[in-house]
Design a protein around this motif. Structure first.
Motif: not given
Ligand SMILES: [Zn+2]
Length: 199
Positions: A57, A60, A69, A72
């Motif tokens: 991601c 993150c 992801c 998120c």
């Protein structure tokens, strides 16, 4: 007795799995090439496909097949809370505890100067970028309760505190030296709710 070249290569490759020594690797290789051939083919294809499709991601560092992801991308997650963990398995463990509605940051390890793992390898610059956006109110440090995990938590807490952001450490219902992913959901939920501030 010497293994044939391809068999030796397979055994060697299997040893990259955590906790797999030469004997176990040999047993796995024999199994895959004898009665497990259909499964071995599926394993090989799944491995190839996931290596091609799964990345990190952008925000993150969690494993994902898209730019961002699922967590998120989810608008209902509380972006004022960021929980820092060492591995993707820890995200899964915290999610399964059902006690956290914020977002995550995945270090993919911990500070370990002797192994050449410093802030850069852990994506600390990206984490600072998130902290600088101004929407984070609390950084929850859920690194493992090992010496390295504690040192990493302290290092990251300073980054939050100097920006006026609360930094907290999960409470230690988590066994010392234990890894987060092996802790049951109830204990983890308790550890999250009993977190304490740094400083
Ligand atoms: Zn993400």
């Amino acid at each position: 007795m010497k293994h044939s070249p391809q068999l030796a290569r397979l055994i060697d490759a299997l040893r990259t799995l955590p906790g797999v020594g030469p004997k176990t690797a040999q047993r796995m290789a024999f199994h895959l090439l004898q009665e497990g051939r259909a499964g071995a083919r599926a394993l090989s294809e799944a491995l190839q496909a996931s290596l091609d499709a799964v990345g990190r991601c952008k925000r993150c560092r969690m494993l994902t097949e898209g730019e961002l992801c699922e967590i998120c991308r989810a608008p209902q997650r509380d972006s004022s809370l960021v929980c820092v963990v060492e591995s993707p398995a820890d995200v899964v463990a915290v999610e399964q505890s059902g006690s956290f509605r914020g977002r995550y940051f995945v270090l993919m390890g911990h500070l370990s100067p002797l192994d050449g793992i410093g802030p850069e390898q852990l994506g600390v610059r990206e984490l600072e970028g998130i902290l600088d956006e101004g929407s984070v109110r609390e950084l929850i440090l859920a690194t493992n309760p090992t010496v390295e995990g504690e040192a990493t938590a302290h290092f990251l807490s300073d980054l939050a505190v100097k920006r006026g952001i609360r930094a907290s450490r999960i409470a230690h219902g988590v066994p010392i030296g234990g890894e987060l992913e092996y802790v049951d959901g109830g204990t983890l939920a308790h550890a999250l709710s009993g977190r304490h501030s740094f400083g």
